[in-house]
Design a protein around this motif. Structure first.
Motif, short mmCIF file in Angstrom:
data_model
loop_
_atom_site.label_atom_id
_atom_site.label_comp_id
_atom_site.label_asym_id
_atom_site.label_seq_id
_atom_site.Cartn_x
_atom_site.Cartn_y
_atom_site.Cartn_z
N PHE A 29 0.72 -1.22 0.19
CA PHE A 29 0.27 0.10 0.02
C PHE A 29 0.84 1.34 -0.09
CE2 PHE A 29 -3.93 -2.27 1.39
CZ PHE A 29 -4.82 -1.57 0.53
N ALA A 30 2.08 1.42 0.68
CA ALA A 30 2.80 2.31 0.84
C ALA A 30 3.34 2.58 -0.62
CB ALA A 30 4.03 2.24 2.02
N LYS A 31 3.78 1.49 -1.24
CA LYS A 31 4.03 1.97 -2.69
C LYS A 31 3.05 2.39 -3.68
CE LYS A 31 7.76 -1.60 -2.66
NZ LYS A 31 7.57 -2.38 -1.76
N CYS A 32 2.05 2.18 -3.06
CA CYS A 32 0.83 2.91 -3.82
C CYS A 32 0.54 4.40 -3.38
CB CYS A 32 -0.39 2.01 -4.02
SG CYS A 32 -0.12 0.52 -4.85
N GLY A 33 1.17 4.73 -2.36
CA GLY A 33 0.78 6.30 -1.94
C GLY A 33 0.28 6.32 -0.54
N ILE A 34 0.13 5.14 0.13
CA ILE A 34 -0.30 5.22 1.32
C ILE A 34 0.39 5.86 2.43
CG2 ILE A 34 -1.38 3.96 3.54
CD1 ILE A 34 -3.45 4.26 1.23
N THR A 35 0.08 6.91 3.22
CA THR A 35 1.18 7.61 4.17
C THR A 35 0.71 7.38 5.57
OG1 THR A 35 0.21 9.72 3.89
CG2 THR A 35 2.05 9.30 2.44
N LYS A 36 -0.55 7.10 5.76
CA LYS A 36 -1.17 7.21 7.25
C LYS A 36 -1.87 5.84 7.25
CE LYS A 36 -4.41 9.17 10.29
NZ LYS A 36 -5.37 10.16 10.71
N VAL A 37 -1.85 5.40 8.50
CA VAL A 37 -2.15 3.98 8.74
C VAL A 37 -2.90 3.86 10.21
CG1 VAL A 37 -1.89 1.57 9.33
CG2 VAL A 37 -0.64 2.70 7.63
N ARG A 38 -4.23 3.63 10.08
CA ARG A 38 -5.01 3.66 11.47
C ARG A 38 -5.20 2.05 11.58
NH1 ARG A 38 -7.11 6.46 15.03
NH2 ARG A 38 -7.06 8.24 13.59
N LEU A 39 -4.46 1.59 12.96
CA LEU A 39 -5.15 0.37 13.50
C LEU A 39 -6.37 0.26 14.24
CD1 LEU A 39 -1.49 -0.47 14.78
CD2 LEU A 39 -2.54 -1.35 12.49
N THR A 40 -7.16 -0.42 13.75
CA THR A 40 -8.73 -0.72 14.33
C THR A 40 -9.10 -2.00 14.50
OG1 THR A 40 -10.93 0.09 14.06
CG2 THR A 40 -9.56 -0.01 11.95
N GLY A 41 -10.26 -2.28 14.93
CA GLY A 41 -10.72 -3.82 14.81
C GLY A 41 -12.23 -3.95 14.66
N GLY A 42 -13.10 -4.74 15.12
CA GLY A 42 -12.98 -5.49 16.38
C GLY A 42 -12.12 -4.43 17.41
N GLU A 43 -11.43 -4.98 18.30
CA GLU A 43 -10.78 -4.26 19.31
C GLU A 43 -9.19 -4.65 19.13
OE1 GLU A 43 -10.88 -1.64 21.30
OE2 GLU A 43 -8.80 -2.02 21.90
N PRO A 44 -8.56 -3.44 18.55
CA PRO A 44 -7.19 -3.88 18.18
C PRO A 44 -6.36 -4.41 19.38
CG PRO A 44 -7.37 -1.51 18.19
CD PRO A 44 -8.76 -2.30 18.24
N LEU A 45 -6.48 -3.95 20.55
CA LEU A 45 -5.60 -4.31 21.60
C LEU A 45 -5.75 -5.52 22.33
CD1 LEU A 45 -5.58 -0.85 23.58
CD2 LEU A 45 -4.16 -1.62 21.86
N VAL A 46 -6.96 -6.50 21.81
CA VAL A 46 -7.11 -7.82 22.23
C VAL A 46 -6.03 -8.52 21.22
CG1 VAL A 46 -9.46 -7.64 22.81
CG2 VAL A 46 -8.98 -8.52 20.65
N ARG A 47 -5.49 -8.36 20.43
CA ARG A 47 -4.31 -8.66 19.66
C ARG A 47 -3.16 -8.71 20.34
NH1 ARG A 47 -3.94 -10.06 13.16
NH2 ARG A 47 -2.01 -10.90 13.88
N LYS A 48 -2.54 -9.82 20.89
CA LYS A 48 -1.56 -9.94 21.74
C LYS A 48 -0.34 -9.29 21.05
CE LYS A 48 -3.05 -12.77 25.35
NZ LYS A 48 -4.28 -12.52 25.05
N ASP A 49 -0.15 -9.42 19.79
CA ASP A 49 0.94 -8.80 18.83
C ASP A 49 0.92 -7.56 18.31
OD1 ASP A 49 -0.85 -9.67 16.97
OD2 ASP A 49 0.50 -10.73 15.90
N ILE A 50 -0.08 -6.62 19.00
CA ILE A 50 -0.43 -5.39 18.54
C ILE A 50 0.67 -4.47 18.50
CG2 ILE A 50 -1.38 -4.34 20.75
CD1 ILE A 50 -2.73 -3.64 17.06
N VAL A 51 1.81 -4.63 19.30
CA VAL A 51 3.01 -3.75 19.46
C VAL A 51 3.86 -4.19 18.42
CG1 VAL A 51 4.85 -2.85 20.99
CG2 VAL A 51 2.63 -3.20 21.95
N ASP A 52 4.07 -5.62 18.15
CA ASP A 52 4.82 -5.82 17.21
C ASP A 52 4.24 -5.49 15.77
OD1 ASP A 52 6.79 -7.46 15.92
OD2 ASP A 52 5.31 -9.17 15.54
#
Ligand code: SAM
Length: 314
Positions: free
Chosen positions: A49-72
């Motif tokens: 996506f970044a190669k196609c011009g995406i510069t901003k990313v928002r993490l969401t869900g569901g609830e993103p913090l229930v994913r144990k690897d969210i920091v990774d």
């Protein structure tokens, strides 16, 4: 990248899971065993996506913090060339523990969903007695220095009477408060009678003064911002129903199962996983999907198309 309607698509919302630790009345039922793509695969797709011009990313869900690897996941996205800003949308329940690690990993902005400041009512809307936990998370996020936005969905006959109390969160603290119009429910569709429109609120709070956010502001296309004398934070209105912002829409969505969804208002999505190990093909397919983004959403006419918010992250 510019799409077929002249819009610069530079904002990717990544739903990392469909699981959620709350059960908000308007959101949709969780699908517990839904497929979740790995942090590595998310990273590969965001790189394309970044190669196609995406510069901003928002993490969401569901609830993103229930994913144990969210920091990774966050760290991997931070390391991608071209990604300048990473934000997260959370219900705040687990944020106290995650605020600092997420900030260290590259998240600068946190949107916290909060529909009531009344403990009983919060429980009624979300299914859980967790208001104090969420309020503590807001304090922690503020302390670590994250930019905070509180997102509120007002519902007639439910929490409409709390608009002023919630708005006042922006008074003494540098918190932006944003009111989001209720979108169609995932199960029954129509809920028009329950919508509190942005216009109604602006009329009611006649001390608000419009801010010209200019072209540089990333949120220009979705939120209309206002200021109030003596307030440290801004008040925003996101009006997907009464003021379709499709003309300025700059976003595209990656779902937690590896499908890409060009528009929130249509149920169609494209599975990108068959191309996951071929960077060039992945980028080409994403380009094609961006070019297939429709001109506008269909909330007002095709309720049947609506896809549960817990899958797509709003
Ligand atoms: N779990 C995270 C959270 O609570 O912020 C992220 C996902 S949640 C689906 C994202 C946002 O969508 C929340 O602010 C929520 O209030 C909003 N949302 C869910 N269903 C909605 C609806 N029918 N109309 C308007 N907003 C909705």
């Amino acid at each position: 990248m510019i799409d077929n309607f002249g819009r610069d698509i530079n904002y990717l919302r990544v739903s990392v899971t469909q699981r959620c630790n709350l059960r908000c009345v308007y959101c949709g039922t969780e699908i517990p065993d839904a497929k979740e793509i790995s942090a590595n695969d998310i990273s590969k797709i965001v790189s394309a996506f970044a190669k196609c011009g995406i510069t901003k990313v928002r993490l969401t869900g569901g609830e993103p913090l229930v994913r144990k690897d969210i920091v990774d996941i966050t760290k991997k996205i931070s390391n991608i060339d071209g990604i300048k800003k990473i934000a997260i949308t959370t219900n705040g329940v687990l944020l106290s523990d995650y605020a600092k690690p997420l900030q260290d990993a590259g998240i600068s902005v946190v949107n916290i969903s909060l529909d009531s400041l009344n403990r009983e009512r919060y429980k009624k809307i979300t299914g859980f007695d967790l208001l104090p936990t969420v309020l503590e998370s807001i304090d922690v996020a503020e302390k670590v220095g994250m930019k905070i936005r509180v997102n509120t969905v007002l519902i007639k006959g439910e929490n409409e009477d709390e608009a002023e109390d919630i708005l006042n969160l922006a008074k003494d603290r540098k918190i932006d408060v944003r009111f989001i119009e209720l979108m169609p429910f995932s199960d029954t569709g129509s809920n028009e009678k329950l919508i509190v429109t942005g216009d109604e609120l602006i009329k009611k709070f006649d001390f608000l003064e419009k801010i010209d956010t200019g072209n540089s502001n990333f949120e220009k296309s979705v939120a209309r911002y206002y200021k109030a004398e003596g307030f440290k934070g801004r008040i925003g209105f996101i009006n997907p129903i009464s003021d379709k912002f499709c003309d300025g829409c700059n976003r595209i969505r990656l779902l937690s199962d590896g499908k890409i969804r060009p528009c929130l208002g249509y149920d169609s999505s494209v599975d990108i996983m068959p191309f996951i190990d071929d960077e060039e093909k992945l980028t080409q397919e994403i380009e094609k999907i961006i070019l297939s983004k429709p001109n506008g959403h269909s909330f007002n006419c095709e309720y049947g198309n609506f896809h549960a918010m817990n899958k797509i992250g709003g």
